[in-house]
Each structure stands twice: as structure tokens, then as C-alpha cells.
Design a protein around this motif. Structure first.
Motif, short mmCIF file in Angstrom:
data_model
loop_
_atom_site.label_atom_id
_atom_site.label_comp_id
_atom_site.label_asym_id
_atom_site.label_seq_id
_atom_site.Cartn_x
_atom_site.Cartn_y
_atom_site.Cartn_z
N GLY A 1 0.83 -1.18 0.00
CA GLY A 1 0.00 0.00 0.00
C GLY A 1 0.87 1.24 0.00
O GLY A 1 0.61 2.20 -0.69
N SER A 2 1.95 1.22 0.75
CA SER A 2 2.92 2.31 0.76
C SER A 2 4.30 1.68 0.95
O SER A 2 4.79 1.53 2.06
CB SER A 2 2.63 3.29 1.90
N GLY A 3 4.88 1.24 -0.13
CA GLY A 3 6.13 0.52 -0.05
C GLY A 3 5.89 -0.85 0.54
O GLY A 3 4.92 -1.51 0.22
N ILE A 4 6.78 -1.32 1.42
CA ILE A 4 6.60 -2.61 2.07
C ILE A 4 5.50 -2.52 3.12
O ILE A 4 4.64 -3.37 3.23
CB ILE A 4 7.92 -3.07 2.71
N CYS A 5 5.52 -1.48 3.92
CA CYS A 5 4.49 -1.18 4.88
C CYS A 5 3.29 -0.63 4.09
O CYS A 5 3.46 -0.20 2.96
CB CYS A 5 5.04 -0.15 5.85
N CYS A 6 2.08 -0.60 4.43
CA CYS A 6 1.54 -0.79 5.75
C CYS A 6 0.14 -1.39 5.64
O CYS A 6 -0.53 -1.57 6.63
CB CYS A 6 1.42 0.54 6.47
N GLY A 7 -0.31 -1.66 4.41
CA GLY A 7 -1.61 -2.26 4.21
C GLY A 7 -2.65 -1.32 3.63
O GLY A 7 -2.44 -0.12 3.50
N THR A 8 -3.79 -1.89 3.29
CA THR A 8 -4.85 -1.15 2.64
C THR A 8 -6.22 -1.58 3.14
O THR A 8 -6.38 -2.65 3.73
CB THR A 8 -4.84 -1.37 1.11
N VAL A 9 -7.22 -0.73 2.88
CA VAL A 9 -8.62 -1.11 2.89
C VAL A 9 -9.07 -1.04 1.43
O VAL A 9 -8.82 -0.04 0.75
CB VAL A 9 -9.47 -0.15 3.74
N PHE A 10 -9.70 -2.10 0.92
CA PHE A 10 -10.02 -2.14 -0.50
C PHE A 10 -11.48 -2.52 -0.73
O PHE A 10 -12.17 -3.06 0.14
CB PHE A 10 -9.10 -3.12 -1.24
N LYS A 11 -11.91 -2.24 -1.95
CA LYS A 11 -13.24 -2.60 -2.43
C LYS A 11 -13.09 -3.30 -3.77
O LYS A 11 -12.33 -2.84 -4.63
CB LYS A 11 -14.09 -1.34 -2.57
#
Length: 341
Positions: free
Chosen positions: A245-255
């Protein structure tokens, strides 16, 4: 796979899960209010190994107050179980996984249809020639268990374009279609073993398997989804990823919409930008009647413990309800209103 007394857990009476590294407590009690009144705590069942061990997923409840769940270990063959506990505390093993073509070591919450059939996934087994994991071989399966205890494998994962290692709970829609995530497999440009950053898959009511979306190597759309999916009334799917989501870090919320198009609703940045919005989201989302999404991250926040976030109708972010708890455990520190498409 063998289990020890330290691996076993017990079911008791409330609707939350509490635990330690060695045991799990699933509680099912009549909470009629959210007041501070004392509640009665009753152990309904203690796992002993042959009846299951190390339950890790949420329970589901039917109209007769029976609960259903899975254990990652134990059972007749040591590869986990599907079980039922009635309101009196009587446990019945509905199925013991053999760790072969039928799958092994389920980790995800079950889904149930109106006919009493149960649907779920196993993390390992299936095709034992694939995914030679250090714990158990096989990339996992999607299964159906009828009310007579007969198991049917709906799909065996291959670690190719179809994915590998299904984790989160399945979503079953009104038409009988099943949807779920895998942690790995999919886009082969992601070179991590066994290749691929994970997929969102669909199994139609007629049994046809398809991949709706494969997470890409660049990570801009997230990778390695851990939790289950949430579906709205229009059939859109929502979920989280703990990585990228932003480089290696940090995850996302997706649809993900019906045609497989994915939209990232939020990219977690951790502490990298000073926003303290959290990172490493491994839990599922909940959706309210107004279309707001709620979820948690296991790390990050102002004090680097955890955040609770909310995805609302506004595009800008605003912080609210910041609080701090004891530093000896992960806990919610912030609620965010996040941009939503």
C-alpha cells in the motif's frame, strides 16, 4: 500434525474471543445490554484433542442457538475439525480432516446456508505435491460439508493464478456464490514463495471457480490479505491487507466490485508520514446501515499499539476519540474517518 494440551482451547458462554499464546476462549453468553452488570461465565466445552484442538476462527450461530466452528488441529487424524456445540454444551465433531485431498488445518470462519450445509476453507493439504510448507504440504481447499457430515471439495488451490493458502472467512451471497481471499498465489510477478500476493476468488453456485482480482507485485493495491471479506447489498466486496500500500508497509482497505475492479479506499501509512493511522490490518471489517466501514489495525497509532478506524462518506480524514490503554496488550487507540469512494 500433533497437538499438546498447551495447544488446546475451550468454548465458554459470551460473544468474544480472548486468549493467550497457548489457549483460546470463545464466549457465548446472553448480553442483553452493554451495561457494566456482571455476566455469568460458563465453560461449555473443553477440547481434549480427539474432539479438536486450537480453535482459531470465529463461531457462527444458528436459529436454535447451536454454534459451529473449526479447530486448526486435533480430531481423529490431527489435521483439525468442523464441530458443533449445542446450547447445553454438548460438542459433536461433524468432520475430522485427514490432511490429504480433503484439506487440513482450517483457520477460517464457516459460512452456512438455509439447508444446513457448511462452507469453509483449509489452510493446508489438498494437493500434497504442491506448496511444500515446513509445517504441512498442500495449498489448501474450499469445502462444503452437508448436514450428514459428508465433505465435498469445491476447489483445490495450486499456488498458480488461482491462489494459495486461503485464510479469511467466506462470504456467501443470496444466489449461493462464495467469495474469499487467499494469502498467496495469483500474479506471478510477485516472487515471494509460493509466488503471488494473493487473490480474491469466487465459486459460483454451479461450482465454477474464478479469480475476481489478483493483488499486484508493486503493492499499491495491497498484498497478502489475511482476513475475510464483507459484502454490501449491491454485491461489492470489502477487505483489508496487512502489507504494502505504501512501499513494504503498511496495508490497505479495499473494495472489489462484481466485475473484479478493485479500488483502494485507504492506504495505511503507519508512522512514516506522522499521520498515525495504523498499519498491519489483519481483522475483518464490519459495515453499518449508512455504508460506513469499521476495522482495526494491529500496530501503529499514536502510541504504536493499535487503531480502530472508520471509513465514512467524507474524503478527508479526521481523527476522533483518541484514548490510551495499558501498554501490556494491543488495544484500540484511535478512530478515524477515512475517505471512501
Amino acid at each position: 500434525m500433533t497437538d499438546t494440551p498447551h495447544d488446546r482451547g475451550w468454548i465458554s458462554k459470551t460473544l468474544f474471543l480472548a486468549g493467550s499464546p497457548f489457549l483460546a476462549v470463545i464466549v457465548l453468553a446472553g448480553l442483553t445490554t452493554l451495561s457494566a452488570q456482571a455476566q455469568t461465565f460458563t465453560v461449555l466445552h473443553t477440547f481434549s484433542g480427539p474432539d479438536g484442538a486450537s480453535p482459531a476462527a470465529d463461531l457462527i450461530l444458528d436459529s436454535a442457538a447451536n454454534v459451529y466452528g473449526t479447530s486448526t488441529g486435533g480430531g481423529a487424524f490431527g489435521f483439525g475439525t468442523v464441530f458443533k456445540v449445542d446450547r447445553t454444551g454438548k460438542e459433536t465433531v461433524l468432520y475430522s480432516f485427514k490432511g490429504g485431498r480433503d484439506g487440513g488445518n482450517p483457520r477460517a470462519t464457516l459460512a452456512k446456508d438455509s439447508s444446513g450445509n457448511l462452507y469453509g476453507t483449509t489452510y493446508y493439504a489438498g494437493n500434497l505435491n504442491l506448496c511444500p510448507d515446513a509445517v504441512n504440504p498442500g495449498c489448501g481447499v474450499v469445502f462444503k460439508l452437508d448436514k450428514h457430515g459428508h465433505e465435498t471439495v469445491l476447489h483445490t488451490f495450486t499456488a498458480g493464478a488461482d491462489g494459495a493458502y486461503p485464510t479469511g472467512r467466506l462470504v456467501r451471497d443470496a444466489a449461493g456464490n462464495l467469495y474469499g481471499p487467499t494469502r498467496m498465489g495469483g500474479d506471478s510477478s510477485c516472487t515471494e514463495f509460493p509466488g503471488g500476493c494473493g487473490v480474491i476468488f469466487k465459486i459460483a453456485a454451479n461450482g465454477h471457480f474464478s479469480v475476481l482480482f489478483a493483488f499486484a507485485h508493486a503493492g499499491r493495491d495491497g498484498r497478502h490479505p489475511w482476513s475475510g471479506l464483507m459484502q454490501d447489498a449491491q454485491g461489492n466486496l470489502y477487505g483489508t491487507t496487512p502489507e504494502s500500500g505504501s512501499g513494504i508497509c503498511c496495508g490497505t482497505v479495499f473494495k472489489v466490485i462484481k466485475d473484479g475492479h478493485e479500488t483502494v479506499l485507504h492506504k495505511f501509512t503507519g508512522a512514516h508520514t506522522g499521520s498515525h493511522d495504523g498499519w498491519d490490518s489483519r481483522a475483518g471489517l464490519v459495515l453499518d446501515a449508512k455504508g460506513n466501514l469499521f476495522g482495526t489495525t494491529s500496530r501503529g497509532g499514536t502510541f504504536d499499539y493499535e487503531t480502530v478506524f472508520k471509513g465514512g462518506q467524507e474524503r478527508q480524514r479526521k481523527c476522533a476519540d483518541q484514548f490510551r490503554r495499558s501498554p501490556d496488550r494491543w488495544t484500540a487507540l484511535r478512530r478515524l474517518s477515512l475517505g471512501r469512494e
